[in-house]
Design a protein around this motif. Structure first.
Motif, PDB file in Angstrom:
ATOM      1  N   GLY A   1       0.789  -1.221   0.000  1.00 19.83           N
ATOM      2  CA  GLY A   1       0.000   0.000   0.000  1.00 19.83           C
ATOM      3  C   GLY A   1       0.824   1.275   0.000  1.00 19.83           C
ATOM      4  N   GLU A   2       2.150   1.151   0.089  1.00 19.90           N
ATOM      5  CA  GLU A   2       3.000   2.346   0.069  1.00 19.90           C
ATOM      6  C   GLU A   2       3.569   2.526  -1.335  1.00 19.90           C
ATOM      7  OE1 GLU A   2       5.525   3.147   3.454  1.00 19.90           O
ATOM      8  OE2 GLU A   2       4.516   1.582   4.598  1.00 19.90           O
ATOM      9  N   THR A   3       3.848   3.772  -1.691  1.00 15.02           N
ATOM     10  CA  THR A   3       4.364   4.070  -3.026  1.00 15.02           C
ATOM     11  C   THR A   3       5.784   4.631  -2.936  1.00 15.02           C
ATOM     12  OG1 THR A   3       3.344   6.259  -2.976  1.00 15.02           O
ATOM     13  CG2 THR A   3       2.091   4.515  -4.032  1.00 15.02           C
ATOM     14  N   VAL A   4       6.558   4.369  -3.975  1.00 16.48           N
ATOM     15  CA  VAL A   4       7.957   4.785  -4.009  1.00 16.48           C
ATOM     16  C   VAL A   4       8.066   6.293  -4.252  1.00 16.48           C
ATOM     17  CG1 VAL A   4      10.161   4.539  -5.232  1.00 16.48           C
ATOM     18  CG2 VAL A   4       8.724   2.524  -4.828  1.00 16.48           C
ATOM     19  N   VAL A   5       8.834   6.953  -3.392  1.00 14.83           N
ATOM     20  CA  VAL A   5       9.154   8.372  -3.534  1.00 14.83           C
ATOM     21  C   VAL A   5      10.497   8.484  -4.257  1.00 14.83           C
ATOM     22  CG1 VAL A   5       9.741  10.495  -2.279  1.00 14.83           C
ATOM     23  CG2 VAL A   5       7.881   9.036  -1.464  1.00 14.83           C
ATOM     24  N   LEU A   6      11.467   7.643  -3.857  1.00 13.89           N
ATOM     25  CA  LEU A   6      12.814   7.694  -4.399  1.00 13.89           C
ATOM     26  C   LEU A   6      13.503   6.369  -4.157  1.00 13.89           C
ATOM     27  CD1 LEU A   6      15.248   9.498  -5.473  1.00 13.89           C
ATOM     28  CD2 LEU A   6      15.766   9.920  -3.054  1.00 13.89           C
ATOM     29  N   SER A   7      14.337   5.955  -5.090  1.00 12.19           N
ATOM     30  CA  SER A   7      15.168   4.769  -4.930  1.00 12.19           C
ATOM     31  C   SER A   7      16.594   5.167  -5.282  1.00 12.19           C
ATOM     32  CB  SER A   7      14.668   3.661  -5.854  1.00 12.19           C
ATOM     33  OG  SER A   7      15.438   2.495  -5.661  1.00 12.19           O
ATOM     34  N   VAL A   8      17.545   4.880  -4.386  1.00 16.40           N
ATOM     35  CA  VAL A   8      18.938   5.236  -4.607  1.00 16.40           C
ATOM     36  C   VAL A   8      19.839   4.038  -4.326  1.00 16.40           C
ATOM     37  CG1 VAL A   8      18.608   7.690  -4.070  1.00 16.40           C
ATOM     38  CG2 VAL A   8      19.292   6.105  -2.257  1.00 16.40           C
ATOM     39  N   HIS A   9      21.048   4.102  -4.850  1.00 15.67           N
ATOM     40  CA  HIS A   9      22.055   3.078  -4.600  1.00 15.67           C
ATOM     41  C   HIS A   9      23.053   3.665  -3.604  1.00 15.67           C
ATOM     42  CE1 HIS A   9      24.536  -0.386  -5.366  1.00 15.67           C
ATOM     43  NE2 HIS A   9      25.575   0.397  -5.566  1.00 15.67           N
ATOM     44  N   ALA A  10      23.522   2.859  -2.672  1.00 23.37           N
ATOM     45  CA  ALA A  10      24.500   3.321  -1.685  1.00 23.37           C
ATOM     46  C   ALA A  10      25.793   2.534  -1.828  1.00 23.37           C
ATOM     47  CB  ALA A  10      23.950   3.148  -0.272  1.00 23.37           C
ATOM     48  N   GLU A  11      26.906   3.231  -1.732  1.00 27.19           N
ATOM     49  CA  GLU A  11      28.234   2.628  -1.718  1.00 27.19           C
ATOM     50  C   GLU A  11      28.946   3.181  -0.500  1.00 27.19           C
ATOM     51  OE1 GLU A  11      29.800   0.504  -3.876  1.00 27.19           O
ATOM     52  OE2 GLU A  11      28.164   0.366  -5.328  1.00 27.19           O
ATOM     53  N   GLY A  12      29.488   2.283   0.337  1.00 24.48           N
ATOM     54  CA  GLY A  12      30.178   2.775   1.519  1.00 24.48           C
ATOM     55  C   GLY A  12      30.704   1.653   2.376  1.00 24.48           C
ATOM     56  N   ALA A  13      30.614   1.856   3.695  1.00 26.13           N
ATOM     57  CA  ALA A  13      31.127   0.871   4.641  1.00 26.13           C
ATOM     58  C   ALA A  13      30.239   0.808   5.872  1.00 26.13           C
ATOM     59  CB  ALA A  13      32.550   1.231   5.052  1.00 26.13           C
ATOM     60  N   GLN A  14      30.229  -0.371   6.469  1.00 29.74           N
ATOM     61  CA  GLN A  14      29.629  -0.555   7.781  1.00 29.74           C
ATOM     62  C   GLN A  14      30.816  -0.528   8.739  1.00 29.74           C
ATOM     63  OE1 GLN A  14      26.052  -1.363   8.407  1.00 29.74           O
ATOM     64  NE2 GLN A  14      25.998  -0.446   6.377  1.00 29.74           N
TER      65      GLN A  14
ATOM     66  N   GLU B   1      21.635   7.431 -10.752  1.00 27.74           N
ATOM     67  CA  GLU B   1      22.154   7.536 -12.116  1.00 27.74           C
ATOM     68  C   GLU B   1      23.636   7.902 -12.106  1.00 27.74           C
ATOM     69  OE1 GLU B   1      19.544  10.108 -14.361  1.00 27.74           O
ATOM     70  OE2 GLU B   1      17.792   8.920 -13.789  1.00 27.74           O
ATOM     71  N   GLY B   2      24.394   7.328 -11.161  1.00 24.63           N
ATOM     72  CA  GLY B   2      25.831   7.536 -11.086  1.00 24.63           C
ATOM     73  C   GLY B   2      26.272   8.845 -10.448  1.00 24.63           C
ATOM     74  N   LYS B   3      25.325   9.678 -10.032  1.00 26.22           N
ATOM     75  CA  LYS B   3      25.658  10.973  -9.427  1.00 26.22           C
ATOM     76  C   LYS B   3      25.344  10.951  -7.933  1.00 26.22           C
ATOM     77  CE  LYS B   3      24.868  13.900 -13.482  1.00 26.22           C
ATOM     78  NZ  LYS B   3      24.497  12.942 -14.507  1.00 26.22           N
ATOM     79  N   THR B   4      26.198  11.611  -7.146  1.00 31.19           N
ATOM     80  CA  THR B   4      25.978  11.706  -5.702  1.00 31.19           C
ATOM     81  C   THR B   4      24.761  12.588  -5.437  1.00 31.19           C
ATOM     82  OG1 THR B   4      28.324  11.422  -5.234  1.00 31.19           O
ATOM     83  CG2 THR B   4      26.989  12.454  -3.512  1.00 31.19           C
ATOM     84  N   VAL B   5      23.805  12.051  -4.663  1.00 27.98           N
ATOM     85  CA  VAL B   5      22.598  12.812  -4.324  1.00 27.98           C
ATOM     86  C   VAL B   5      22.430  12.995  -2.817  1.00 27.98           C
ATOM     87  CG1 VAL B   5      21.361  12.191  -6.436  1.00 27.98           C
ATOM     88  CG2 VAL B   5      21.120  10.745  -4.407  1.00 27.98           C
ATOM     89  N   GLY B   6      23.295  12.319  -2.041  1.00 29.68           N
ATOM     90  CA  GLY B   6      23.169  12.450  -0.598  1.00 29.68           C
ATOM     91  C   GLY B   6      24.120  11.538   0.138  1.00 29.68           C
TER      92      GLY B   6
END
Length: 166
Positions: A33-46, A72-77
């Protein structure tokens, strides 16, 4: 004519992406029942810290995530302790885990469902009520360690899906 229709259908399916995939997610992290606002890919470390466990033995204990959010390959956050997700538009949310499912392999951190506990700023993340962490790769660090207070990072990647109710 048929090939144009097929191509259009494939393009639409590609654009819909994670929203369509939501039906195949494990029940523990699904958000019906929830809708997507944004989907992003994360690269980093735990990041883990060497600490004494319940039995007094030193072991790696999760401390915080440190990741770059990409679209899309650009840093957004960025994603950091809290857990916080903060976008370049200054909108941010803090999540609280309410469900999890195992990663694909023993080396992968779990998939998560988090409810938004607080928000700040105004922008893309303002209406978000739920965050899903899916498609995790790496990030796990288990076992004993030698020196209390020592830190170690485990590289990881994941997809974060930000959803809203209604």
């Amino acid at each position: 004519m048929f090939s144009k229709l097929a191509a259009t259908t494939l393009m639409l399916a590609a654009l819909i992406g994670p929203a369509g995939a939501a039906e195949t997610l494990p029940e523990a992290i699904a958000a019906p029942g929830e809708t997507v606002v944004l989907s992003v890919h994360a690269e980093g470390a735990q990041v883990y810290e060497c600490k004494a466990g319940a039995e007094g033995k030193l072991a790696w204990s999760f401390r915080e995530p440190v990741a770059t959010l990409l679209s899309e390959g650009k840093t957004v956050g960025r994603h950091y302790a809290g857990p916080n997700w903060e976008l370049a538009d200054s909108s941010a949310v803090v999540g609280k885990a309410i469900g999890n499912a195992p990663g694909a392999t023993a080396a992968d951190i779990p998939w998560l469902k988090l409810e938004v506990a607080s928000r700040r700023g105004s922008g893309v993340l303002t209406p978000v009520t739920t965050v899903q962490r899916i498609n995790t790769h790496g990030g796990k660090l288990d076992g004993a360690c030698d020196k209390a207070g020592e830190f170690k990072s485990a590289p990881y990647s994941a997809d974060y899906v930000f959803l809203k109710k209604g």
